[in-house]
Design a protein around this motif. Structure first.
Motif, PDB file in Angstrom:
ATOM      1  N   ASN A 106       0.828  -1.209   0.000  1.00  0.00           N
ATOM      2  CA  ASN A 106       0.000   0.000   0.000  1.00  0.00           C
ATOM      3  C   ASN A 106       0.862   1.259   0.000  1.00  0.00           C
ATOM      4  O   ASN A 106       0.516   2.262  -0.632  1.00  0.00           O
ATOM      5  CB  ASN A 106      -0.934   0.008   1.210  1.00  0.00           C
ATOM      6  N   GLU A 107       1.979   1.212   0.702  1.00  0.00           N
ATOM      7  CA  GLU A 107       2.888   2.367   0.692  1.00  0.00           C
ATOM      8  C   GLU A 107       3.605   2.481  -0.651  1.00  0.00           C
ATOM      9  O   GLU A 107       3.782   3.577  -1.182  1.00  0.00           O
ATOM     10  CB  GLU A 107       3.913   2.224   1.821  1.00  0.00           C
ATOM     11  N   GLU A 108       4.007   1.351  -1.211  1.00  0.00           N
ATOM     12  CA  GLU A 108       4.747   1.363  -2.467  1.00  0.00           C
ATOM     13  C   GLU A 108       3.904   1.900  -3.623  1.00  0.00           C
ATOM     14  O   GLU A 108       4.409   2.604  -4.497  1.00  0.00           O
ATOM     15  CB  GLU A 108       5.227  -0.056  -2.781  1.00  0.00           C
ATOM     16  N   THR A 109       2.616   1.575  -3.625  1.00  0.00           N
ATOM     17  CA  THR A 109       1.744   2.006  -4.717  1.00  0.00           C
ATOM     18  C   THR A 109       1.129   3.383  -4.485  1.00  0.00           C
ATOM     19  O   THR A 109       0.456   3.915  -5.370  1.00  0.00           O
ATOM     20  CB  THR A 109       0.611   0.996  -4.920  1.00  0.00           C
ATOM     21  N   GLY A 110       1.321   3.984  -3.315  1.00  0.00           N
ATOM     22  CA  GLY A 110       0.764   5.301  -3.032  1.00  0.00           C
ATOM     23  C   GLY A 110      -0.598   5.281  -2.392  1.00  0.00           C
ATOM     24  O   GLY A 110      -1.138   6.342  -2.041  1.00  0.00           O
ATOM     25  N   ARG A 111      -1.190   4.076  -2.214  1.00  0.00           N
ATOM     26  CA  ARG A 111      -2.507   4.007  -1.591  1.00  0.00           C
ATOM     27  C   ARG A 111      -2.464   4.469  -0.137  1.00  0.00           C
ATOM     28  O   ARG A 111      -3.395   5.105   0.353  1.00  0.00           O
ATOM     29  CB  ARG A 111      -3.062   2.579  -1.677  1.00  0.00           C
ATOM     30  N   ALA A 112      -1.366   4.143   0.561  1.00  0.00           N
ATOM     31  CA  ALA A 112      -1.265   4.537   1.970  1.00  0.00           C
ATOM     32  C   ALA A 112      -1.246   6.050   2.108  1.00  0.00           C
ATOM     33  O   ALA A 112      -1.844   6.619   3.037  1.00  0.00           O
ATOM     34  CB  ALA A 112      -0.014   3.919   2.592  1.00  0.00           C
ATOM     35  N   GLU A 113      -0.553   6.737   1.199  1.00  0.00           N
ATOM     36  CA  GLU A 113      -0.503   8.199   1.260  1.00  0.00           C
ATOM     37  C   GLU A 113      -1.877   8.797   1.002  1.00  0.00           C
ATOM     38  O   GLU A 113      -2.279   9.778   1.645  1.00  0.00           O
ATOM     39  CB  GLU A 113       0.494   8.709   0.228  1.00  0.00           C
ATOM     40  N   LEU A 114      -2.611   8.207   0.078  1.00  0.00           N
ATOM     41  CA  LEU A 114      -3.969   8.681  -0.202  1.00  0.00           C
ATOM     42  C   LEU A 114      -4.873   8.476   1.002  1.00  0.00           C
ATOM     43  O   LEU A 114      -5.652   9.362   1.381  1.00  0.00           O
ATOM     44  CB  LEU A 114      -4.523   7.953  -1.428  1.00  0.00           C
ATOM     45  N   LEU A 115      -4.761   7.292   1.617  1.00  0.00           N
ATOM     46  CA  LEU A 115      -5.577   7.014   2.801  1.00  0.00           C
ATOM     47  C   LEU A 115      -5.168   7.918   3.957  1.00  0.00           C
ATOM     48  O   LEU A 115      -6.006   8.324   4.778  1.00  0.00           O
ATOM     49  CB  LEU A 115      -5.413   5.551   3.214  1.00  0.00           C
ATOM     50  N   GLY A 116      -3.892   8.249   4.041  1.00  0.00           N
ATOM     51  CA  GLY A 116      -3.413   9.090   5.128  1.00  0.00           C
ATOM     52  C   GLY A 116      -3.949  10.500   5.080  1.00  0.00           C
ATOM     53  O   GLY A 116      -3.900  11.228   6.084  1.00  0.00           O
ATOM     54  N   ALA A 117      -4.474  10.902   3.909  1.00  0.00           N
ATOM     55  CA  ALA A 117      -5.073  12.234   3.816  1.00  0.00           C
ATOM     56  C   ALA A 117      -6.413  12.296   4.532  1.00  0.00           C
ATOM     57  O   ALA A 117      -6.938  13.376   4.775  1.00  0.00           O
ATOM     58  CB  ALA A 117      -5.254  12.617   2.346  1.00  0.00           C
ATOM     59  N   ALA A 118      -6.991  11.126   4.853  1.00  0.00           N
ATOM     60  CA  ALA A 118      -8.255  11.071   5.598  1.00  0.00           C
ATOM     61  C   ALA A 118      -7.948  10.906   7.087  1.00  0.00           C
ATOM     62  O   ALA A 118      -6.800  11.045   7.528  1.00  0.00           O
ATOM     63  CB  ALA A 118      -9.105   9.920   5.074  1.00  0.00           C
ATOM     64  N   VAL A 119      -8.975  10.610   7.850  1.00  0.00           N
ATOM     65  CA  VAL A 119      -8.812  10.451   9.299  1.00  0.00           C
ATOM     66  C   VAL A 119      -8.336   9.022   9.560  1.00  0.00           C
ATOM     67  O   VAL A 119      -9.095   8.128   9.927  1.00  0.00           O
ATOM     68  CB  VAL A 119     -10.133  10.739  10.032  1.00  0.00           C
ATOM     69  N   VAL A 120      -7.051   8.801   9.333  1.00  0.00           N
ATOM     70  CA  VAL A 120      -6.442   7.482   9.493  1.00  0.00           C
ATOM     71  C   VAL A 120      -5.178   7.646  10.322  1.00  0.00           C
ATOM     72  O   VAL A 120      -4.323   8.474  10.007  1.00  0.00           O
ATOM     73  CB  VAL A 120      -6.109   6.846   8.129  1.00  0.00           C
ATOM     74  N   GLY A 121      -5.059   6.849  11.377  1.00  0.00           N
ATOM     75  CA  GLY A 121      -3.896   6.934  12.252  1.00  0.00           C
ATOM     76  C   GLY A 121      -2.653   6.333  11.641  1.00  0.00           C
ATOM     77  O   GLY A 121      -2.693   5.604  10.641  1.00  0.00           O
ATOM     78  N   ARG A 122      -1.528   6.638  12.235  1.00  0.00           N
ATOM     79  CA  ARG A 122      -0.230   6.202  11.726  1.00  0.00           C
ATOM     80  C   ARG A 122      -0.129   4.682  11.662  1.00  0.00           C
ATOM     81  O   ARG A 122       0.486   4.120  10.753  1.00  0.00           O
ATOM     82  CB  ARG A 122       0.868   6.765  12.634  1.00  0.00           C
TER      83      ARG A 122
END
Length: 541
Positions: A106-122
């Motif tokens: 998820n981090e490699e494909t950029g999905r984690a960064e997209l999800l991190g823009a919402a209310v998602v904890g570290r």
């Protein structure tokens, strides 16, 4: 913000993304265990045959290394000895792949960064992945226990054995949670986790080989290296041999320690980065990377090398073990008949060697599926669109991928046969002759792998969204039909659905050319249909 905010929704998202994979995992593993238990029950139906099996297994170094320690002559103990390592390795690899897929990928494909823009904890992504994978192992263990009980095995031993296998999955869930923090790529994280599985297997094997045989000759007490291995912990539960229930706490303790370490490491790195710095490549690309063939080699060489090492070690070991076949099954007509059925011949050693080559062909089928499904990953990740924007057209790109997978499979088959022949030749006094003959016999399995490649290509071309699930399902079906169908007395019409059924079991029988030609023709039709479908559909799809 709470570090676990959004964990529930991410867990539901992971369940939705993996609904097919998880269904195959939690249902397929117990079904495989049930089929293996049924086959073992048929091979060792009475007390005398199981007594002979226990005595031979306890004294055989090869049996200890690959099956683990025998804990008694009871039916349940024999079933565990024959099934535990296979199921443990399966759930270990499935667990590591799943954790890495929902964290590092998820981090490699950029999905984690997209999800991190919402209310998602570290730590929400990590927590969701752990919940899903640990939950899958728990459900698998429950269903596996029910399957063992349904096979007529005692309840206590069935529960202990199932929890031992589930515990291996939990332990390597913990390992993958840490490796996902170390590597900057999902491939690197998977490689580190797979290396951990390999080290655990070697430690377990060393502990069992160095273990002590009991005075009655029917049991083995493992040495200390087994206690360093999560795979060895499952053996130390001693299901059906005086269960040690407290050993089940070890995978849980490892999970707790690994989660704490993963959280600590995640807090010390940037999103998308790893604790191990990415290696810089050369300033100029090699000339081979100017075409798709060079790129395929570059992308697959690491996986191919890993497969080659595993195949060579296992092949040599199986060749050495062939010399013990007559002693192991000489007093068990049912076991001799089962080996003859799997190998297709009356001579036990040749039948065993043929069965091992068939098993290698099935296993290498997983390499073919893995290599060809990378095409689907490149498509969904957007890499394929960039490649097709150059002078490379669709057919050339996919054809190169298929040829790369087939050539890799052929090399692995040849290596498997040669290593098996070398191992048997060393003990039989003819290393060169056996290496050459079994290397050629292994290559005769290639048409079956061509059909596997054709099935995957057809699915990628015509049903891309279902290609991953259906490709692995087809291979599992071939495994069950090819290796267990004869033992379970399935009708011939069912056995004929597997391409492996039609391959002559050399060296146990003579070479038959027509089936090989027919399989090659079927593979050509499947490949042509897959290429045509890929040419005319949308990319990505």
């Amino acid at each position: 913000m709470n570090g676990l905010a959004g964990t529930g929704r991410l867990t539901r998202l992971a369940l939705r993304r993996d609904r097919i994979r998880l269904a195959l995992w939690v249902l397929g593993t117990p079904l495989l265990g049930l089929a293996l238990a049924a086959s073992v029950t048929g091979i060792y139906p009475d007390d005398s045959s199981r007594l002979g099996y226990a005595r031979t297994s306890a004294s055989s170094v090869v049996a200890r290394a690959f099956n683990g320690p025998i804990v008694g002559p009871d039916l349940g103990a024999v079933v565990v000895a024959e099934t535990y390592v296979t199921l443990a390795l399966l759930v270990a690899l499935l667990s590591t792949f799943a954790v890495v897929r929902h964290t590092r990928q998820n981090e490699e494909t950029g999905r984690a960064e997209l999800l991190g823009a919402a209310v998602v904890g570290r730590y929400a992504l990590l927590a969701a992945a752990l919940l899903v994978v640990v939950g899958a192992n728990v459900v698998t263990a429950v269903l596996l226990a029910l399957g063992f009980v349904a096979s007529g095995l005692p309840v206590a031993g069935s529960v202990a054995a199932a929890l031992a296998i589930g515990g291996v999955g939990v332990a390597f869930t913990a390992v993958a949670a840490v490796t996902a923090q170390l590597s900057v790529t999902s491939r690197g994280a998977n490689a580190l986790a797979a290396a951990g599985v390999g080290v655990a297997f070697v430690l377990r094997a060393a502990g069992d080989v160095l273990g002590r045989q009991t005075d009655d000759g029917l049991r083995v007490e493992s040495a200390w290296p087994s206690w360093l291995s999560p795979i060895g912990w499952g053996n130390q539960v001693r299901a059906f041999g005086g269960e040690r229930w407290w050993v089940h706490a070890l995978p849980v303790a490892l999970l707790a320690a690994a989660v704490a370490l993963a959280v600590l490491l995640a807090g010390r790195r940037d999103l998308g980065a790893g604790l191990f710095a990415a290696r810089r490549g050369p300033a100029r690309a090699a000339s081979g990377l100017l075409g798709p063939a060079g790129l395929v080699w570059r992308l697959h060489r690491g996986a191919l090398l890993g497969w080659a090492v595993a195949v060579a070690v296992l092949g040599f070991s199986m060749g050495v073990a062939a010399d013990e076949v007559n002693d192991m099954v000489g007093e068990n007509p049912a076991a001799a008949e089962a080996i003859a059925q799997l190998g297709g011949g009356a001579n036990l050693v040749d039948a065993f060697l043929a069965a091992m080559l068939g098993l290698f062909a099935l296993t290498i089928g997983a390499y073919v599926v893995q290599a060809l499904l990378r095409t689907r990953g490149d498509e969904t990740d957007g890499l394929l669109e960039a490649i097709l924007a150059t002078a490379v057209d669709r057919i050339r790109w996919l054809t190169t991928q298929v040829l790369g997978a087939i050539l890799g499979a052929a090399a692995l088959l040849l290596l498997a046969g040669a290593a098996t022949g070398l191992g048997y030749g060393v003990v039989a006094g003819d290393p060169l002759g056996r290496t050459a003959s079994l290397g050629g016999a292994a290559l005769l399995r290639l048409p079956a792998l061509l059909v596997v490649a054709g099935v995957v290509t057809l699915l990628v071309g015509l049903a891309p969204r279902w290609s991953v699930a259906l490709s692995w399902s087809a291979l599992i079906g071939f495994l069950l039909l090819g290796q267990l169908g004869a033992v379970l007395d399935l009708p011939q019409v069912a056995l004929d659905l597997s391409p492996y059924t039609h391959v002559p079991s050399v060296p146990a029988v003579d070479v038959a050319v027509p089936p090989l030609v027919a399989l090659t023709g079927v593979a050509a039709l499947l490949l042509a249909a897959g290429l045509a479908g890929f040419r005319h559909r949308d990319v990505p799809s």
